[in-house]
Design a protein around this motif. Structure first.
Motif, PDB file in Angstrom:
ATOM      1  N   UNK B  69       0.869  -1.165   0.000  1.00  0.00           N
ATOM      2  CA  UNK B  69       0.000   0.000   0.000  1.00  0.00           C
ATOM      3  C   UNK B  69       0.911   1.221   0.000  1.00  0.00           C
ATOM      4  N   UNK B  70       1.418   1.508  -1.162  1.00  0.00           N
ATOM      5  CA  UNK B  70       2.332   2.622  -1.304  1.00  0.00           C
ATOM      6  C   UNK B  70       1.587   3.934  -1.075  1.00  0.00           C
ATOM      7  N   UNK B  71       2.223   4.852  -0.368  1.00  0.00           N
ATOM      8  CA  UNK B  71       1.681   6.187  -0.115  1.00  0.00           C
ATOM      9  C   UNK B  71       0.404   6.141   0.708  1.00  0.00           C
ATOM     10  N   UNK B  72       0.079   4.979   1.255  1.00  0.00           N
ATOM     11  CA  UNK B  72      -1.061   4.890   2.151  1.00  0.00           C
ATOM     12  C   UNK B  72      -2.410   5.093   1.510  1.00  0.00           C
ATOM     13  N   UNK B  73      -2.502   4.892   0.186  1.00  0.00           N
ATOM     14  CA  UNK B  73      -3.798   5.061  -0.477  1.00  0.00           C
ATOM     15  C   UNK B  73      -4.165   3.750  -1.170  1.00  0.00           C
ATOM     16  N   UNK B  74      -3.854   3.640  -2.485  1.00  0.00           N
ATOM     17  CA  UNK B  74      -4.166   2.428  -3.231  1.00  0.00           C
ATOM     18  C   UNK B  74      -3.365   1.252  -2.714  1.00  0.00           C
ATOM     19  N   UNK B  75      -3.887   0.067  -3.013  1.00  0.00           N
ATOM     20  CA  UNK B  75      -3.184  -1.153  -2.616  1.00  0.00           C
ATOM     21  C   UNK B  75      -3.263  -2.176  -3.734  1.00  0.00           C
ATOM     22  N   UNK B  76      -2.237  -3.012  -3.810  1.00  0.00           N
ATOM     23  CA  UNK B  76      -2.250  -4.142  -4.736  1.00  0.00           C
ATOM     24  C   UNK B  76      -1.975  -5.422  -3.974  1.00  0.00           C
ATOM     25  N   UNK B  77      -2.650  -6.482  -4.382  1.00  0.00           N
ATOM     26  CA  UNK B  77      -2.450  -7.816  -3.848  1.00  0.00           C
ATOM     27  C   UNK B  77      -1.991  -8.698  -5.002  1.00  0.00           C
ATOM     28  N   UNK B  78      -0.899  -9.412  -4.806  1.00  0.00           N
ATOM     29  CA  UNK B  78      -0.346 -10.241  -5.870  1.00  0.00           C
ATOM     30  C   UNK B  78      -0.255 -11.696  -5.430  1.00  0.00           C
ATOM     31  N   UNK B  79      -0.486 -12.588  -6.384  1.00  0.00           N
ATOM     32  CA  UNK B  79      -0.313 -14.015  -6.154  1.00  0.00           C
ATOM     33  C   UNK B  79       0.670 -14.527  -7.203  1.00  0.00           C
ATOM     34  N   UNK B  80       1.735 -15.161  -6.736  1.00  0.00           N
ATOM     35  CA  UNK B  80       2.759 -15.652  -7.653  1.00  0.00           C
ATOM     36  C   UNK B  80       3.535 -16.807  -7.029  1.00  0.00           C
ATOM     37  N   UNK B  81       3.399 -18.021  -7.514  1.00  0.00           N
ATOM     38  CA  UNK B  81       2.495 -18.477  -8.566  1.00  0.00           C
ATOM     39  C   UNK B  81       1.147 -18.907  -7.984  1.00  0.00           C
ATOM     40  N   UNK B  82       0.113 -18.848  -8.795  1.00  0.00           N
ATOM     41  CA  UNK B  82      -1.227 -19.206  -8.323  1.00  0.00           C
ATOM     42  C   UNK B  82      -1.405 -20.731  -8.281  1.00  0.00           C
ATOM     43  N   UNK B  83      -2.216 -21.170  -7.324  1.00  0.00           N
ATOM     44  CA  UNK B  83      -2.596 -22.571  -7.205  1.00  0.00           C
ATOM     45  C   UNK B  83      -4.103 -22.681  -7.397  1.00  0.00           C
ATOM     46  N   UNK B  84      -4.548 -23.899  -7.653  1.00  0.00           N
ATOM     47  CA  UNK B  84      -5.981 -24.124  -7.853  1.00  0.00           C
ATOM     48  C   UNK B  84      -6.800 -23.640  -6.657  1.00  0.00           C
ATOM     49  N   UNK B  85      -6.258 -23.858  -5.454  1.00  0.00           N
ATOM     50  CA  UNK B  85      -7.001 -23.506  -4.240  1.00  0.00           C
ATOM     51  C   UNK B  85      -7.092 -21.998  -3.990  1.00  0.00           C
ATOM     52  N   UNK B  86      -6.430 -21.204  -4.845  1.00  0.00           N
ATOM     53  CA  UNK B  86      -6.535 -19.749  -4.717  1.00  0.00           C
ATOM     54  C   UNK B  86      -7.801 -19.214  -5.379  1.00  0.00           C
TER      55      UNK B  86
END
Lengths: 109, 114
Positions: B69-86
């Motif tokens: 959450x850079x600069x305390x505003x927007x946020x990104x969530x990343x998955x790497x690598x993805x699994x079926x259960x995600x």
């Protein structure tokens, strides 16, 4: 550990009948309890919280610390009450919400 | 007042691929949450930010999930690598302060991992 249990996945009642959605919790401290609702194609939103002791859309919920329950009640169900209902718990000050698995309420005409 | 915005709304990927979700909270809200909601279950908190600092990430699978959450505003969530259960709906929520008890939820991103 914090845990919220909603024993009914599905609940179906007729319009005008009373509704009670059950919620039981497990928490060693003083919990804050909430009911969140998700209507079809809408976002999850807060319905009510126990500290407010208010009635929203005719719904009320009383925190029973002895039975560790926070059941949601409405005396006369309306068709627009059909939705997914989630009970949630937060430890005091932490604001981390722990949700139950939800109850899908269907009001039949 | 504009609500919490999330994108994309839907994403289909194959296992082992990477994916990123974006969240824009309500203006002025200091606290931001990411939840994972698997079909048939209630939302489960993955990570909580207060401004740009992490308050709780105890349930975030850190070997594959990351969030910022850079600069305390927007946020990104990343998955790497993805699994079926995600495969799940990823919900973003915000609240004015860490002590405010009402959380405002976004529409969610539905992820399908094939």
């Amino acid at each position: 550990a914090q845990r919220v249990t909603q024993p009914e996945k599905l609940l179906s009642v007729f319009k005008g009948a009373p509704v009670e959605l059950k919620c039981n919790y497990s928490y060693s401290g003083s919990p804050e309890l909430f009911w969140y609702v998700q209507y079809s194609r809408q976002r999850l939103q807060l319905l009510l919280r126990h500290i407010s002791r208010e009635s929203i859309k005719g719904f009320t919920a009383d925190l029973n610390k002895g039975e560790t329950s926070f059941h949601l009640k409405k005396p006369f169900a309306q068709e627009e009450d059909s939705a997914m209902y989630y009970c949630a718990l937060s430890g005091s000050g932490a604001q981390k919400l722990v949700f139950g698995q939800g109850t899908r309420l269907t009001i039949n005409p | 007042e504009a609500g919490v915005a999330q994108s994309p709304r839907y994403k289909i990927i194959e296992k082992r691929q990477s994916v990123a979700f974006w969240c824009n909270p309500i203006s002025g809200h200091a606290t931001l949450y990411w939840y994972q909601q698997i079909l048939g279950q209630g939302p489960k908190l993955l990570i909580q930010f207060q401004n740009n600092g992490v308050v709780d990430d105890s349930q975030l699978p850190k070997d594959r999930f990351s969030a910022e959450r850079l600069k305390g505003v927007d946020s990104t969530l990343k998955i790497q690598p993805a699994k079926l259960e995600d495969s799940a709906v990823y919900l973003c929520a915000s609240s004015p302060t860490i002590t405010t008890d009402t959380q405002y939820f976004g529409p969610g991103t539905r992820l399908t991992v094939l």
